[in-house]
Scaffold this active site. Structure first.
Site, PDB file in Angstrom:
ATOM      1  N   ALA A  63       0.780  -1.230   0.066  1.00 49.19           N
ATOM      2  CA  ALA A  63       0.170   0.004   0.343  1.00 49.19           C
ATOM      3  C   ALA A  63       0.718   0.798   0.021  1.00 49.19           C
ATOM      4  CB  ALA A  63      -0.456  -0.149   1.302  1.00 49.19           C
ATOM      5  N   GLU A  64       1.802   1.206   0.925  1.00 45.89           N
ATOM      6  CA  GLU A  64       3.033   2.483   0.993  1.00 45.89           C
ATOM      7  C   GLU A  64       3.765   2.684   0.008  1.00 45.89           C
ATOM      8  OE1 GLU A  64       5.332   5.776   3.694  1.00 45.89           O
ATOM      9  OE2 GLU A  64       4.638   3.614   4.713  1.00 45.89           O
ATOM     10  N   THR A  65       3.789   1.510  -0.718  1.00 50.56           N
ATOM     11  CA  THR A  65       4.793   1.511  -2.428  1.00 50.56           C
ATOM     12  C   THR A  65       3.849   2.371  -3.615  1.00 50.56           C
ATOM     13  OG1 THR A  65       6.439   0.118  -1.716  1.00 50.56           O
ATOM     14  CG2 THR A  65       5.823   0.242  -4.116  1.00 50.56           C
TER      15      THR A  65
END
Length: 149
Positions: A63-65
Site C-alpha cells: 500500500a505505501e509503495t
C-alpha cells in the site's frame, strides 16, 4: 509498465541503494503508474506470517509503495515525498498466489495527498483496504555550491 533496476515506476533509485530496495525483497511489481491509478502485484510466497498466511505488514508495504508512487507522479520529480500516515484494515487471510493493489486518489493538493489502496486476491476478494496520506514538501533548493556554479 516496465521498470529498470535504476527506477521504481518513474522514481529514480539512487545508485548507492540499488541493492537495498524493499520492493525487490517483497517481490512487488508495478504494472501501471498513472496520475490517477497505480497498480502493483506482490506474491504471498516470501511474505507470510509464521502460521502461513500473508503478513499484514506486507499489505502495508504494498500500500505505501503504490500510494507513494502516486504522490510522486502528482507532485513531480523535483519533490521528495514523505509518508505521513498509513492505516490498513485486513479483511481476509491469503495463503497463496498473488495479491494486486489498486491505488486511487482521495485528495491531491499542493502540500498533502491522500490515497485509497484496495488489495485483492486472485479471486477478486478484497483482502485489505489501506489509506495513505503523504506530505508533499516544497522542492528542495539547490545547495549553495550548486547555485554558484
Amino acid at each position: 509498465m516496465t521498470q529498470s533496476a535504476a527506477t521504481l515506476g518513474p522514481v529514480p533509485v539512487l545508485p548507492n541503494y540499488l541493492d537495498e530496495q524493499l520492493v525487490t525483497r517483497m517481490g512487488i511489481e508495478i504494472l501501471s503508474c498513472e496520475p490517477d491509478l497505480v497498480v502493483g502485484t506482490m506474491p504471498v510466497r516470501g511474505n507470510r506470517q509464521p502460521i502461513g498466511i500473508m503478513h499484514g505488514g506486507a499489505n502495508a508495504v504494498l500500500a505505501e509503495t503504490l500510494g507513494s508512487l502516486a504522490a510522486w507522479v502528482h507532485a513531480g520529480p523535483d519533490r521528495i515525498i514523505v509518508g505521513q500516515e498509513l492505516s490498513c484494515t485486513h479483511h481476509h487471510a491469503v495463503r497463496s498466489g498473488l495479491v494486486t493493489g489498486v491505488c486511487r486518489p482521495l485528495h491531491v493538493g499542493r502540500a498533502v495527498a491522500t490515497y485509497e489502496i484496495v488489495i485483492s486476491d486472485e479471486r477478486g476478494r478484497r483482502v485489505c483496504t489501506a489509506r495513505l496520506t503523504c506530505a508533499l514538501p516544497p522542492p528542495r533548493r539547490p545547495a549553495r555550491s550548486e547555485r554558484d556554479s
